[in-house]
Scaffold this active site. Structure first.
Site, PDB file in Angstrom:
ATOM      1  N   THR A 110       0.880  -1.067   0.019  1.00 50.44           N
ATOM      2  CA  THR A 110      -0.103   0.173  -0.086  1.00 50.44           C
ATOM      3  C   THR A 110       0.911   1.279  -0.029  1.00 50.44           C
ATOM      4  O   THR A 110       2.023   1.148   0.654  1.00 50.44           O
ATOM      5  CB  THR A 110      -0.893  -0.091   1.062  1.00 50.44           C
ATOM      6  OG1 THR A 110      -0.156   0.165   2.444  1.00 50.44           O
ATOM      7  CG2 THR A 110      -1.780  -1.193   1.251  1.00 50.44           C
ATOM      8  N   GLY A 111       0.415   2.145  -0.600  1.00 55.95           N
ATOM      9  CA  GLY A 111       1.203   3.555  -0.755  1.00 55.95           C
ATOM     10  C   GLY A 111       2.472   3.293  -1.436  1.00 55.95           C
ATOM     11  O   GLY A 111       3.590   3.857  -0.911  1.00 55.95           O
ATOM     12  N   SER A 112       2.315   2.845  -2.559  1.00 55.95           N
ATOM     13  CA  SER A 112       3.714   2.480  -3.319  1.00 55.95           C
ATOM     14  C   SER A 112       4.003   3.268  -4.394  1.00 55.95           C
ATOM     15  O   SER A 112       4.498   2.743  -5.518  1.00 55.95           O
ATOM     16  CB  SER A 112       3.748   0.809  -3.767  1.00 55.95           C
ATOM     17  OG  SER A 112       2.714   0.344  -4.182  1.00 55.95           O
ATOM     18  N   THR A 113       3.455   4.298  -4.811  1.00 51.85           N
ATOM     19  CA  THR A 113       3.727   5.106  -5.892  1.00 51.85           C
ATOM     20  C   THR A 113       4.900   5.865  -5.679  1.00 51.85           C
ATOM     21  O   THR A 113       5.310   6.714  -6.538  1.00 51.85           O
ATOM     22  CB  THR A 113       2.404   5.960  -6.154  1.00 51.85           C
ATOM     23  OG1 THR A 113       2.053   6.902  -5.159  1.00 51.85           O
ATOM     24  CG2 THR A 113       1.420   5.194  -6.739  1.00 51.85           C
ATOM     25  N   GLY A 139       7.502   2.857  -0.071  1.00 53.91           N
ATOM     26  CA  GLY A 139       6.571   1.891  -0.685  1.00 53.91           C
ATOM     27  C   GLY A 139       6.941   1.437  -2.177  1.00 53.91           C
ATOM     28  O   GLY A 139       7.050   0.146  -2.591  1.00 53.91           O
ATOM     29  N   TYR A 165       1.044  12.213  14.861  1.00 53.84           N
ATOM     30  CA  TYR A 165       1.559  11.287  14.134  1.00 53.84           C
ATOM     31  C   TYR A 165       2.485  10.090  14.886  1.00 53.84           C
ATOM     32  O   TYR A 165       2.518   9.021  14.499  1.00 53.84           O
ATOM     33  CB  TYR A 165       2.648  11.852  13.026  1.00 53.84           C
ATOM     34  CG  TYR A 165       3.616  10.847  12.036  1.00 53.84           C
ATOM     35  CD1 TYR A 165       2.752  10.087  11.349  1.00 53.84           C
ATOM     36  CD2 TYR A 165       4.790  11.039  12.328  1.00 53.84           C
ATOM     37  CE1 TYR A 165       3.667   9.307  10.486  1.00 53.84           C
ATOM     38  CE2 TYR A 165       5.695  10.277  11.481  1.00 53.84           C
ATOM     39  CZ  TYR A 165       4.974   9.460  10.441  1.00 53.84           C
ATOM     40  OH  TYR A 165       5.683   8.577   9.750  1.00 53.84           O
TER      41      TYR A 165
END
Length: 266
Positions: A13-16, A20, A155
């Protein structure tokens, strides 16, 4: 070293971009078919196309994991071409805010994006792993979950929750061949971090060249044994190891990849 990932399918996930993307590229290089996930279809497809051009196997899943509908869509696309053997929960985000500026609404949003998003994907993909009696879940946490700054407390707390859920999942998976572990990066050098530090350097007196800025900012902000920032590929290496059969006996562990950071004080 062959990590024996050929024939496995992995959703990152979140691999653009960032950690990731680096993880997806390494898993693909090790023989896994990877599913590139993001909220922007063009960016996800560009990463997938690049991996394919390099000889790897890649597909795309697009969806907002901050919603149930987005998680459903992501899981549906990820499973379209076969089972998912490996889930890397990397997606998340944060804002640089002080205790005074981080309102309760910000805390709730951050918890949803950084914690509940991972829970959504676990609940959609891990039951099938349990049925097949094989799978790997790797949650990307962070050093701030254990050694928090005084800033962006929302966070920091969400990272601690990610660590906790990874261990809780491991306990729930006891007796199966599905494992759950956490990789906790320290300060990692991605373009946004380098830009931020370079802009701050004149005020802090860190020097003019990047070599000076890196050395001096590390010593002031995140002192560590390596006296540098980590690189995305180093996080990817830890994740890739946990995804393979050599990590079969690792359960509920937090693997720190932080250069030996002993304290954080921004």
């Amino acid at each position: 070293m062959d990590l024996q990932l050929a024939g496995r399918r992995a959703l990152i996930t979140g691999s653009t971009s960032g950690l990731g993307e680096a993880t997806a590229r390494l898993l693909a290089a090790e023989g896994a078919e990877v599913v590139i996930h993001g909220r922007n279809a063009q960016r996800a497809q560009a990463v997938a196309d690049s991996i394919i051009e390099d000889g790897g196997k890649a597909a795309v899943a697009v969806g907002d994991l901050g919603t149930d509908a987005g998680a459903d869509l992501t899981a549906e696309q990820a499973l379209a071409d076969g089972v998912v053997d490996i889930l890397v929960n990397n997606a998340g985000g944060y804002e640089h805010l002080s205790w005074g500026d981080a309102t309760p609404d910000v805390w709730l949003h951050t918890y949803n994006v950084n914690v509940v998003s991972g829970v959504r994907m676990i609940q959609r993909l891990v039951p099938a792993m349990r049925e097949r009696d094989y799978g790997r879940v790797v949650t990307i946490g962070g050093g701030l979950g254990m050694q928090p700054f005084d800033s962006h407390p929302h966070y920091n707390a969400s990272l601690a929750a990610r660590h906790n859920l990874g261990v809780s999942l491991a306990r729930d998976l006891a007796g199966t061949r599905v494992t759950s572990n956490i990789v906790a990066p320290g300060a990692i050098l991605v373009p946004a971090v380098q830009d931020f530090l370079t802009a701050l350097a004149p005020e802090r007196g860190w020097g003019q060249t990047w070599e000076e800025i890196e050395y001096n900012s590390v010593r002031e902000i995140v002192p560590n044994d390596r006296v540098r920032y980590g690189r995305p590929e180093e996080i990817a290496g830890a994740v890739a190891y946990l995804c393979g059969p050599y990590a079969e006996y690792i359960s509920g562990a937090t693997i720190r990849v932080d250069g030996g950071t002993v304290r954080s004080a921004f």
